[in-house]
Design an enzyme around this catalytic site. Structure first.
Site, PDB file in Angstrom:
ATOM      1  N   SER A  92      20.133  92.433  54.828  1.00 32.18           N
ATOM      2  CA  SER A  92      20.632  93.798  54.717  1.00 32.18           C
ATOM      3  C   SER A  92      19.830  94.739  55.622  1.00 32.18           C
ATOM      4  CB  SER A  92      20.591  94.234  53.252  1.00 32.18           C
ATOM      5  OG  SER A  92      21.317  95.416  53.038  1.00 32.18           O
ATOM      6  N   ASP A 119      31.338  90.681  50.621  1.00 28.39           N
ATOM      7  CA  ASP A 119      30.219  91.623  50.577  1.00 28.39           C
ATOM      8  C   ASP A 119      30.778  93.027  50.404  1.00 28.39           C
ATOM      9  OD1 ASP A 119      28.045  93.326  51.188  1.00 28.39           O
ATOM     10  OD2 ASP A 119      27.134  91.788  52.458  1.00 28.39           O
ATOM     11  N   HIS A 157      26.938  90.508  48.461  1.00 29.34           N
ATOM     12  CA  HIS A 157      25.821  90.972  49.276  1.00 29.34           C
ATOM     13  C   HIS A 157      24.502  90.379  48.784  1.00 29.34           C
ATOM     14  CE1 HIS A 157      23.883  93.601  52.126  1.00 29.34           C
ATOM     15  NE2 HIS A 157      23.099  94.117  51.200  1.00 29.34           N
TER      16      HIS A 157
END
Length: 273
Positions: A95, A224, A253
């Site tokens: 991320s 995600d 995610h």
């Protein structure tokens, strides 16, 4: 606990496990190096030196008022690498951490970085603009900032639902995983949590991705809900020279469960290619 001190006096916590080729893991927002506990052990067990740090403002690192931006995050990582005298490095970033390692590799890591892995990473750029019409509207990120300011504890509890796909039929994510997301989030300083939203959403990594000259594995779940794959890995693969895109069907995610098992196996395989 081990720390390095950066040029501006910020203390950066890190954990260092095992020996062998160094692998640095960079966490997502609003987490800490604790998010990589499974991977730290796995990598050390397989003969690597596994290192993970808490980004400034997060976890056990200092909470300075300034420097909660991607350029500073990358410089902090550069100082960690230099103070530990690391070479032939593999970088792994999830991320926001994916953005951090990409910027570090492009702007500081030439000659030191051997390979890169990103998972659910924010590059090339998240926010919608004239030059990025497919991005997420700024209002989505304003809502995150509002949630952090208004009631961050409840906000992190609520955010854990889409983060791990707990709102999807058949989800197997545990309450414990969601609780740990909340626990790590509550360690982030409010200023850092707030400022980092702009860092992960508005930073443009296009030129960084183009500059990379080492193999990069771009891993991303196709469900995600935090960093949509179409605006991230699908675009990033077109910008890198030596990229491999790995799509995980139905994966969210957050790295947990079957997705984590598959990703970890793919990371180990990528490291020995």
């Amino acid at each position: 606990m081990p720390y390095i001190t950066t040029a501006d006096g910020t203390q950066i916590y890190y954990t260092d496990q095992g020996s062998g080729q160094p692998v640095i893991l960079s966490h997502g927002w609003p987490l800490s190096s604790d998010a990589w506990q499974v991977e730290l052990k796995l990598l050390a067990d397989h003969g690597y030196r596994a290192i993970a740090h808490d980004r400034r403002g997060h976890g056990r690192s200092s909470q300075p008022w300034q420097g909660n931006d991607m350029d500073t995050y990358a410089r902090d990582l550069a100082e960690l690498v230099e103070q530990l005298d690391l070479h032939d490095i593999v970088l792994i970033g999830h991320s926001t951490g994916g953005g951090e390692v990409v910027r570090y590799a492009a702007q500081h890591g030439v000659g030191r970085v051997a390979k890169i892995v990103t998972a659910g990473a924010v590059p090339p750029v998240m926010v919608k603009s004239e030059s990025n019409p497919d991005g997420l509207p700024i209002e989505a990120f304003d809502a995150i900032r509002e949630g952090v300011l208004k009631d961050r504890s409840q906000f992190y509890q609520d955010l854990s639902v889409p983060f791990f796909g707990a709102n999807r039929e058949g989800s197997k994510v545990s309450q414990g995983a969601r609780d740990d997301f909340w626990r790590q989030g509550m360690l982030v300083g409010l200023k850092a949590a707030y400022d980092c939203v702009a860092a992960f959403s508005e930073t443009d990594f296009t030129e960084d991705l183009k500059a990379l000259d080492v193999p990069i594995l771009l891993a991303h779940g196709d469900d995600d809900q935090i960093v949509p794959i179409a605006d991230a890995a699908v675009k990033s693969i077109e910008l890198v020279k030596h990229g491999e895109l790995k799509v995980y069907a139905g994966a969210p995610h957050g790295i947990a469960g079957e997705y984590q098992e598959q990703l970890d196996a793919d990371i180990l395989a990528f490291l020995v290619k």
